[in-house]
Design a protein around this motif. Sequence first.
Motif, mmCIF file in Angstrom:
data_model
loop_
_atom_site.group_PDB
_atom_site.id
_atom_site.type_symbol
_atom_site.label_atom_id
_atom_site.label_comp_id
_atom_site.label_asym_id
_atom_site.label_seq_id
_atom_site.Cartn_x
_atom_site.Cartn_y
_atom_site.Cartn_z
ATOM 1 N N MET A 1 0.849 -1.201 0.000
ATOM 2 C CA MET A 1 0.000 0.000 0.000
ATOM 3 C C MET A 1 0.881 1.246 0.000
ATOM 4 S SD MET A 1 -3.149 0.942 2.543
ATOM 5 C CE MET A 1 -2.108 1.245 3.971
ATOM 6 N N SER A 2 0.516 2.218 -0.820
ATOM 7 C CA SER A 2 1.331 3.426 -0.926
ATOM 8 C C SER A 2 1.273 4.226 0.364
ATOM 9 C CB SER A 2 0.864 4.293 -2.097
ATOM 10 O OG SER A 2 -0.422 4.821 -1.841
ATOM 11 N N LYS A 3 2.323 5.007 0.589
ATOM 12 C CA LYS A 3 2.434 5.824 1.792
ATOM 13 C C LYS A 3 2.439 7.296 1.413
ATOM 14 C CE LYS A 3 5.058 2.393 4.447
ATOM 15 N NZ LYS A 3 3.987 2.161 5.447
ATOM 16 N N ILE A 225 16.265 3.101 3.035
ATOM 17 C CA ILE A 225 15.220 4.004 3.524
ATOM 18 C C ILE A 225 13.836 3.419 3.256
ATOM 19 C CG2 ILE A 225 14.163 6.270 3.216
ATOM 20 C CD1 ILE A 225 16.738 6.261 4.880
ATOM 21 N N LEU A 226 13.644 2.843 2.074
ATOM 22 C CA LEU A 226 12.355 2.230 1.761
ATOM 23 C C LEU A 226 12.062 1.076 2.726
ATOM 24 C CD1 LEU A 226 12.482 2.134 -2.147
ATOM 25 C CD2 LEU A 226 11.301 3.787 -0.696
ATOM 26 N N LYS A 227 13.069 0.297 3.034
ATOM 27 C CA LYS A 227 12.883 -0.818 3.962
ATOM 28 C C LYS A 227 12.519 -0.321 5.356
ATOM 29 C CE LYS A 227 15.137 -5.021 5.702
ATOM 30 N NZ LYS A 227 13.963 -5.860 5.350
ATOM 31 N N VAL A 228 13.178 0.756 5.801
ATOM 32 C CA VAL A 228 12.908 1.289 7.138
ATOM 33 C C VAL A 228 11.485 1.823 7.245
ATOM 34 C CG1 VAL A 228 13.505 3.151 8.748
ATOM 35 C CG2 VAL A 228 15.311 1.774 7.715
ATOM 36 N N VAL A 229 11.024 2.570 6.238
ATOM 37 C CA VAL A 229 9.673 3.140 6.322
ATOM 38 C C VAL A 229 8.592 2.074 6.177
ATOM 39 C CG1 VAL A 229 10.454 5.384 5.478
ATOM 40 C CG2 VAL A 229 9.480 3.746 3.872
ATOM 41 N N ASP A 230 8.940 0.935 5.581
ATOM 42 C CA ASP A 230 7.968 -0.143 5.438
ATOM 43 C C ASP A 230 7.951 -1.087 6.643
ATOM 44 O OD1 ASP A 230 7.188 0.771 2.970
ATOM 45 O OD2 ASP A 230 8.457 -0.611 1.835
#
Length: 280
Positions: A1-3, A225-230
């Motif tokens: 799902m988009s953020k 960064i993408l992994k951390v925010v997910d």
Amino acid sequence: MSKTIFITGASKGFGRIWTEAFLQRGDKVAASARNIETLQELAAQYPDTLLPIQLDVNDRAASFAAVQQAAAHFGSLDVVINNAGYGLFGTIEETSEKEARDQIETNVFGLLWVTQAAIPVMRAQGGGHILQVSSVLGVATLPVLGLYNASKWAVEGLSETLATEVKDFGIKITLVEPNGFSTDWGGASAVHSEPIALYDGVKAALYAGLTPDTIGDPAATSDAILKVVDEENPPLRIFLGKVGLPWLSQVYADRLATWEEWKEVADAAHGGAAVGEITA
């Protein structure tokens, strides 16, 4: 799902790279910069998912307005990334009052204003994630970057405290700790104090240690960064680059050894049992 993402300092460096990475995978991004003309090309490419916002994070009222604008535009804010900041190169003696105040104003207070603006938005929606771009120099120091070191140590203390205060609101905090990367941070974006020749040797030793192998590729940070925010349970701190962890492991080993060496002195300084009322 988009953020939905709000990011400061999006015109160049990490901010620009991460903004593009979010957009490319379908996230919605409110990207702030002092000069939003630098975001025009991206805005044309992503007209429905990019909201450019002109912002000087030093302006508290403008920071609050920018966060409110982003939340109203997208309906929510899942992630706020405090990335705006710059490096001040100069020894402690060389640093002028204005340079020192400006460094703290942007790197600490600018981050604080955006953070304060984001908390009530995230609390009202039941959660969120704030990423504070700190540095390995917020955990250990290098010479010639004293005020920058100090600003990032302030960010560390502020953000670690914040993590305990907002946990029950569902708000998560992550301190991002990059080592050296080939961004504008040490180039066009940097400020240099008026030099004093007596420190030339200290500076030469510092720069001699900055070899190509110690400098990371900023484009390679996007996946992290993408992994951390997910991540459902993100870390309080994460290093970017391969230099930080080995260096800081040694720094902490040395600190612990020194503290243990002075333990008897420290214990003696405690004194006897407390007398009277204990107050905070």
